[in-house]
Design a protein around this motif. Structure first.
Motif, PDB file in Angstrom:
ATOM      1  N   LEU A 193      53.156  -7.309 -30.182  1.00 20.39           N
ATOM      2  CA  LEU A 193      52.408  -8.565 -30.120  1.00 20.39           C
ATOM      3  C   LEU A 193      51.635  -8.706 -28.812  1.00 20.39           C
ATOM      4  O   LEU A 193      50.562  -9.319 -28.788  1.00 20.39           O
ATOM      5  N   SER A 194      52.167  -8.162 -27.734  1.00 16.70           N
ATOM      6  CA  SER A 194      51.492  -8.296 -26.443  1.00 16.70           C
ATOM      7  C   SER A 194      50.302  -7.353 -26.313  1.00 16.70           C
ATOM      8  O   SER A 194      49.358  -7.628 -25.573  1.00 16.70           O
ATOM      9  N   GLY A 195      50.337  -6.239 -27.041  1.00 17.85           N
ATOM     10  CA  GLY A 195      49.277  -5.246 -26.944  1.00 17.85           C
ATOM     11  C   GLY A 195      48.037  -5.633 -27.716  1.00 17.85           C
ATOM     12  O   GLY A 195      47.960  -6.702 -28.329  1.00 17.85           O
ATOM     13  N   PRO A 196      47.027  -4.749 -27.721  1.00 16.03           N
ATOM     14  CA  PRO A 196      45.782  -5.054 -28.435  1.00 16.03           C
ATOM     15  C   PRO A 196      45.960  -5.018 -29.952  1.00 16.03           C
ATOM     16  O   PRO A 196      46.512  -4.073 -30.505  1.00 16.03           O
ATOM     17  N   LEU A 197      45.496  -6.080 -30.599  1.00 16.09           N
ATOM     18  CA  LEU A 197      45.500  -6.177 -32.043  1.00 16.09           C
ATOM     19  C   LEU A 197      44.140  -6.724 -32.480  1.00 16.09           C
ATOM     20  O   LEU A 197      43.477  -7.442 -31.725  1.00 16.09           O
ATOM     21  N   LEU A 198      43.743  -6.391 -33.701  1.00 14.19           N
ATOM     22  CA  LEU A 198      42.500  -6.942 -34.226  1.00 14.19           C
ATOM     23  C   LEU A 198      42.650  -8.457 -34.363  1.00 14.19           C
ATOM     24  O   LEU A 198      43.540  -8.950 -35.048  1.00 14.19           O
ATOM     25  N   THR A 199      41.756  -9.165 -33.684  1.00  7.30           N
ATOM     26  CA  THR A 199      41.908 -10.611 -33.497  1.00  7.30           C
ATOM     27  C   THR A 199      40.615 -11.333 -33.844  1.00  7.30           C
ATOM     28  O   THR A 199      39.518 -10.835 -33.566  1.00  7.30           O
ATOM     29  N   LEU A 200      40.751 -12.500 -34.428  1.00  4.99           N
ATOM     30  CA  LEU A 200      39.605 -13.379 -34.652  1.00  4.99           C
ATOM     31  C   LEU A 200      40.084 -14.814 -34.735  1.00  4.99           C
ATOM     32  O   LEU A 200      41.257 -15.087 -34.960  1.00  4.99           O
ATOM     33  N   ARG A 201      39.138 -15.724 -34.557  1.00  8.43           N
ATOM     34  CA  ARG A 201      39.442 -17.144 -34.677  1.00  8.43           C
ATOM     35  C   ARG A 201      38.871 -17.665 -35.980  1.00  8.43           C
ATOM     36  O   ARG A 201      37.703 -17.440 -36.297  1.00  8.43           O
ATOM     37  N   LEU A 202      39.706 -18.349 -36.759  1.00  6.78           N
ATOM     38  CA  LEU A 202      39.298 -18.886 -38.051  1.00  6.78           C
ATOM     39  C   LEU A 202      39.404 -20.397 -38.017  1.00  6.78           C
ATOM     40  O   LEU A 202      40.470 -20.948 -37.743  1.00  6.78           O
ATOM     41  N   GLU A 203      38.279 -21.069 -38.286  1.00  9.58           N
ATOM     42  CA  GLU A 203      38.295 -22.521 -38.340  1.00  9.58           C
ATOM     43  C   GLU A 203      39.007 -22.994 -39.601  1.00  9.58           C
ATOM     44  O   GLU A 203      38.941 -22.342 -40.646  1.00  9.58           O
ATOM     45  N   ASP A 204      39.653 -24.132 -39.478  1.00  8.70           N
ATOM     46  CA  ASP A 204      40.439 -24.642 -40.595  1.00  8.70           C
ATOM     47  C   ASP A 204      39.567 -24.928 -41.810  1.00  8.70           C
ATOM     48  O   ASP A 204      40.009 -24.787 -42.954  1.00  8.70           O
ATOM     49  N   SER A 205      38.326 -25.314 -41.586  1.00  7.43           N
ATOM     50  CA  SER A 205      37.432 -25.615 -42.696  1.00  7.43           C
ATOM     51  C   SER A 205      37.039 -24.374 -43.485  1.00  7.43           C
ATOM     52  O   SER A 205      36.551 -24.483 -44.613  1.00  7.43           O
ATOM     53  N   SER A 206      37.249 -23.178 -42.907  1.00 12.04           N
ATOM     54  CA  SER A 206      36.874 -21.929 -43.568  1.00 12.04           C
ATOM     55  C   SER A 206      38.051 -21.193 -44.185  1.00 12.04           C
ATOM     56  O   SER A 206      37.857 -20.218 -44.911  1.00 12.04           O
ATOM     57  N   ARG A 207      39.271 -21.625 -43.892  1.00 14.21           N
ATOM     58  CA  ARG A 207      40.433 -20.916 -44.420  1.00 14.21           C
ATOM     59  C   ARG A 207      40.523 -21.070 -45.928  1.00 14.21           C
ATOM     60  O   ARG A 207      39.912 -21.972 -46.521  1.00 14.21           O
ATOM     61  N   THR A 208      41.285 -20.211 -46.567  1.00 13.91           N
ATOM     62  CA  THR A 208      41.518 -20.316 -48.003  1.00 13.91           C
ATOM     63  C   THR A 208      42.192 -21.646 -48.308  1.00 13.91           C
ATOM     64  O   THR A 208      43.255 -21.956 -47.763  1.00 13.91           O
ATOM     65  N   GLN A 209      41.558 -22.424 -49.154  1.00 18.97           N
ATOM     66  CA  GLN A 209      42.061 -23.772 -49.414  1.00 18.97           C
ATOM     67  C   GLN A 209      43.273 -23.746 -50.346  1.00 18.97           C
ATOM     68  O   GLN A 209      43.459 -22.826 -51.144  1.00 18.97           O
ATOM     69  N   ASP A 210      44.092 -24.780 -50.230  1.00 26.77           N
ATOM     70  CA  ASP A 210      45.309 -24.870 -51.025  1.00 26.77           C
ATOM     71  C   ASP A 210      44.969 -25.050 -52.498  1.00 26.77           C
ATOM     72  O   ASP A 210      44.027 -25.780 -52.837  1.00 26.77           O
ATOM     73  N   PRO A 211      45.726 -24.409 -53.390  1.00 30.22           N
ATOM     74  CA  PRO A 211      45.488 -24.615 -54.829  1.00 30.22           C
ATOM     75  C   PRO A 211      45.865 -26.029 -55.218  1.00 30.22           C
ATOM     76  O   PRO A 211      46.690 -26.672 -54.566  1.00 30.22           O
ATOM     77  N   PRO A 212      45.269 -26.562 -56.295  1.00 35.91           N
ATOM     78  CA  PRO A 212      45.637 -27.913 -56.736  1.00 35.91           C
ATOM     79  C   PRO A 212      47.095 -27.950 -57.162  1.00 35.91           C
ATOM     80  O   PRO A 212      47.615 -26.968 -57.707  1.00 35.91           O
ATOM     81  N   PRO A 213      47.778 -29.060 -56.926  1.00 35.10           N
ATOM     82  CA  PRO A 213      49.188 -29.151 -57.331  1.00 35.10           C
ATOM     83  C   PRO A 213      49.315 -29.121 -58.840  1.00 35.10           C
ATOM     84  O   PRO A 213      48.434 -29.617 -59.552  1.00 35.10           O
ATOM     85  N   PRO A 214      50.398 -28.537 -59.362  1.00 30.06           N
ATOM     86  CA  PRO A 214      50.591 -28.531 -60.820  1.00 30.06           C
ATOM     87  C   PRO A 214      50.831 -29.935 -61.327  1.00 30.06           C
ATOM     88  O   PRO A 214      51.303 -30.804 -60.591  1.00 30.06           O
ATOM     89  N   PRO A 215      50.496 -30.222 -62.590  1.00 31.50           N
ATOM     90  CA  PRO A 215      50.733 -31.564 -63.137  1.00 31.50           C
ATOM     91  C   PRO A 215      52.209 -31.895 -63.142  1.00 31.50           C
ATOM     92  O   PRO A 215      53.058 -31.036 -63.380  1.00 31.50           O
ATOM     93  N   HIS A 216      52.516 -33.142 -62.860  1.00 26.97           N
ATOM     94  CA  HIS A 216      53.915 -33.578 -62.832  1.00 26.97           C
ATOM     95  C   HIS A 216      54.477 -33.521 -64.253  1.00 26.97           C
ATOM     96  O   HIS A 216      53.861 -34.025 -65.196  1.00 26.97           O
ATOM     97  N   PRO A 217      55.669 -32.902 -64.418  1.00 24.79           N
ATOM     98  CA  PRO A 217      56.202 -32.759 -65.786  1.00 24.79           C
ATOM     99  C   PRO A 217      56.491 -34.076 -66.475  1.00 24.79           C
ATOM    100  O   PRO A 217      56.535 -34.147 -67.701  1.00 24.79           O
ATOM    101  N   GLY A 218      56.664 -35.161 -65.715  1.00 26.40           N
ATOM    102  CA  GLY A 218      56.978 -36.444 -66.329  1.00 26.40           C
ATOM    103  C   GLY A 218      55.766 -37.245 -66.747  1.00 26.40           C
ATOM    104  O   GLY A 218      55.893 -38.254 -67.415  1.00 26.40           O
ATOM    105  N   LEU A 219      54.568 -36.796 -66.327  1.00 26.94           N
ATOM    106  CA  LEU A 219      53.366 -37.552 -66.658  1.00 26.94           C
ATOM    107  C   LEU A 219      52.814 -37.116 -67.998  1.00 26.94           C
ATOM    108  O   LEU A 219      52.826 -35.927 -68.324  1.00 26.94           O
ATOM    109  N   PRO A 220      52.308 -38.053 -68.801  1.00 31.47           N
ATOM    110  CA  PRO A 220      51.729 -37.673 -70.102  1.00 31.47           C
ATOM    111  C   PRO A 220      50.444 -36.893 -69.917  1.00 31.47           C
ATOM    112  O   PRO A 220      49.709 -37.101 -68.955  1.00 31.47           O
TER     113      PRO A 220
END
Length: 227
Positions: free
Chosen positions: A160-187
């Protein structure tokens, strides 16, 4: 605070891409130099440092939590499996195992109230090591040992202290979270529109909505902020 993921069978370039980053922007930096990218004046984001460890690839973040978010983890684990270990800045730690885009197990190490629903093989593996230490809460060591035993990938401070391929990723560009699954109790929503079916040749009813040329009033929607 730090976060690390381990993903089987993909390259470090694939890892960065699945986080949502442009792998071509990466450069070799030591951990000390990479720390300078954590500039509070920049937009919210995280510094990703990735490399291969045998058949696995890891991605490490200082002061970042993208590797604990559903979006990157779902993408990382497509067609394979991914482990996520988080050491939170507030003392709250986390573990998650994902396979084929789905979370199979998640818990907070060392706290019985976060015990997941069975089956929970990783909870059991960590608990065995906790019991062997005889300590009430020996930190993340038993968890990291369990992951290392499964992956054969030992990530040490020298790497971890040595050289590694590094970049900065803005939160707006990261892979977005998938939509939550439908609640099993909802019609489920109905499969057809309400009202009588129109007879052949019957003109459609007038549309309900704004009058022609009427201004459209914008709506303001709230947004959740991820930490």
């Amino acid at each position: 605070m730090w976060c690390v993921t381990f993903t089987r069978g993909i390259t470090p370039e694939d890892v960065r891409a699945r986080y949502g980053a442009d792998a071509r922007a990466a450069q070799f930096l030591t951990r000390q130099r990479a720390g300078r990218l954590n500039d509070s004046s920049l937009p919210e984001g995280s510094v990703l440092r990735a490399e291969a460890l045998g058949a696995w690839s890891f991605c490490f973040e200082d002061h970042g939590v993208m590797g604990a978010m559903p979006g990157p983890l779902s993408a990382l684990s497509q067609g394979t499996e991914t482990f996520s270990v988080l050491r939170g800045g507030d003392g709250t730690n986390g573990f998650a195992h994902w396979r084929d885009g789905q979370c199979t197990e998640r818990f907070e190490p060392g706290f019985t109230h976060t015990k997941p629903k069975p089956p929970h093989p990783w909870w059991d593996a960590v608990q065995e090591r906790l019991d062997a230490t005889g300590e009430e809460y020996p930190g993340l060591v038993p968890l990291l040992e369990a992951v290392a035993h499964h992956t054969g990938a030992v990530l040490d401070t020298g790497t971890l202290s040595g050289p590694l391929l590094t970049l900065r990723l803005e939160d707006s560009s990261r892979t977005q979270d998938p939509p939550p699954p439908p609640h099993p109790g909802l019609p489920r929503p109905p499969g057809r529109t309400l009202g009588r079916p129109a007879l052949p040749g019957t003109p459609p009813p007038p549309a309900i909505g704004r009058t022609p040329n009427a201004p459209i009033t914008p709506h303001t929607h709230g947004a959740e902020t991820e930490k």
